[in-house]
Enzyme design. Structure first.
Site, PDB file in Angstrom:
ATOM      1  CG  HIS A 152      -7.958   0.045   2.165  1.00 38.56           C
ATOM      2  ND1 HIS A 152      -8.513  -0.530   3.291  1.00 38.56           N
ATOM      3  CD2 HIS A 152      -7.024  -0.835   1.724  1.00 38.56           C
ATOM      4  CE1 HIS A 152      -7.931  -1.680   3.531  1.00 38.56           C
ATOM      5  NE2 HIS A 152      -7.022  -1.898   2.588  1.00 38.56           N
ATOM      6  CG  HIS A 177      -2.080  -0.973   1.076  1.00 40.50           C
ATOM      7  ND1 HIS A 177      -2.485  -1.520  -0.121  1.00 40.50           N
ATOM      8  CD2 HIS A 177      -2.907  -1.515   2.027  1.00 40.50           C
ATOM      9  CE1 HIS A 177      -3.519  -2.340   0.088  1.00 40.50           C
ATOM     10  NE2 HIS A 177      -3.787  -2.357   1.375  1.00 40.50           N
ATOM     11  CD  GLU A 232      -8.567  -3.059  -0.712  1.00 40.77           C
ATOM     12  OE1 GLU A 232      -7.431  -2.632  -1.061  1.00 40.77           O
ATOM     13  OE2 GLU A 232      -8.741  -3.955   0.130  1.00 40.77           O
TER      14      GLU A 232
END
Length: 349
Positions: free
Chosen positions: A181, A108, A314
């Site tokens: 997210h 991420h 996502e």
């Protein structure tokens, strides 16, 4: 009642940056609160079948809990969503080591990804909606990525949907994979565990992963597996099945290869429904994949939200694409423009 925009100050980061909250409200009862820290969706309210509006994402109404750290509640993820194996990739004959923040892998965007940046923000109102445009310039070398990257994320709330549109340009060849997210729980105020939600995913294949959640081999057909959500199924119906892939993820934490009519076309990826409240949410995206994470590792440390208090859907490119030339490319070169769009459409049944 027309769509409106309200702006207020939330406070400052330890570095002294002021953080603002933009509250978007639609005439149909939707409300979205977006803050400039992490370009984060803090709150999303939607009506149930009786018209009662409640928050359907995990999050907080103040800045402090986000500064203390959350499992990416509502954040914009970048430069690269999901994992890059070994925290490195090769590009144009050069090796680029990245920040390793998930064991030996990169997750991420690294230690200080886009979720921890303060974005410049500007709200807008127009006849059919209200929104906020957030901009951030990621420096050359940030978290190991080459090139300066100018990023723009626009949230817009209209009568029945929340749209998130992404744009980016780079000064050097780099890899980009942005996503949103939020942890959704359509019961409202996380009243019930998401295992009681019904989920449909428009995908015939999913990505098997190894013990570090890195894709291995080719995508696998969902048919005759617990990953078959081509027709509506309860999230919890098969989550406890003795299946090797479910054991690795502690539940669902996998990318689904979406059935697309054409690369980059906007198509329906998923439908999530809470039978008790009647709330339903369609997910539309231009992305080729959808990461479904069933909140397996929520442990109450952030706001008391326990295991499976929310789930993530996502839209994104595939994990580890920079090291997998067989996957759709995430490479962005100077002069080219990155663009992506996701729409969350709300109805009741």
């Amino acid at each position: 009642m027309r769509d409106v925009l309200v702006v207020d100050a939330l406070g400052r980061t330890p570095e002294g940056r002021e953080v603002e909250r933009y509250s978007l409200r639609s005439g149909a009862g939707l409300r979205a609160d977006v803050m400039s820290y992490g370009a984060t969706l803090m709150r999303l309210e939607a009506p149930d079948r009786n018209g009662r509006c409640e928050n359907i994402v995990l999050g907080f109404d103040a800045l402090a809990p986000y500064l203390a750290g959350t499992p990416y509640f509502g954040a914009t993820i970048g430069r690269y969503a999901n994992r890059i194996a070994g925290a490195r990739f090769a590009l144009d004959g050069r090796d680029y080591p990245l920040a390793a923040n998930d064991g030996c892998n990169h997750l991420h965007g690294g230690v200080r990804g886009f979720d921890k940046a303060v974005w410049d923000a500007q709200g807008f109102e127009r006849a059919d909606g209200a929104g906020v445009v957030l901009r951030y310039v990621s420096a050359d070398g940030e978290e190991g990525y080459p090139g300066e990257l100018e990023v723009e994320v626009a949230y817009e709330l209209t009568r029945d949907r929340l749209t998130i549109a992404y744009r980016a340009r780079a000064t050097k060849p780099t890899h980009v994979n942005l996503t949103h997210h939020s942890y959704f729980n359509l019961s409202g105020a996380a009243l019930r565990n998401v295992e009681t939600h019904e989920l449909t995913i428009n995908a015939d294949r999913f990505m098997p992963v190894d013990e570090e959640l890195i894709p291995v081999g080719d995508p696998k057909p969902v048919e005759d597996t617990p990953f078959d959500f081509r027709t509506a199924r309860l999230v919890g119906a098969r989550i406890g099945t003795d299946d090797a892939q479910l054991r690795v993820g502690g539940g669902y934490d996998h990318t689904f290869v979406l059935n697309k009519t054409a690369a980059g076309a906007l198509g329906q990826a998923a439908l999530l429904r809470d039978p008790a409240s009647g709330r339903a949410m369609e997910v539309w995206t231009t992305e080729p994949g959808l990461q479904f994470y069933s909140g397996n590792h929520l442990d109450g440390a952030a706001g008391g939200f326990g295991r499976r208090a929310g789930l993530c859907l996502e839209p994104q490119h595939f994990p580890n694409s920079p090291n997998r030339p067989d996957f759709p490319s995430t490479l962005l070169r100077p002069g080219d423009a990155y663009g992506s769009r996701t729409e969350f459409v709300f109805t009741t049944t």
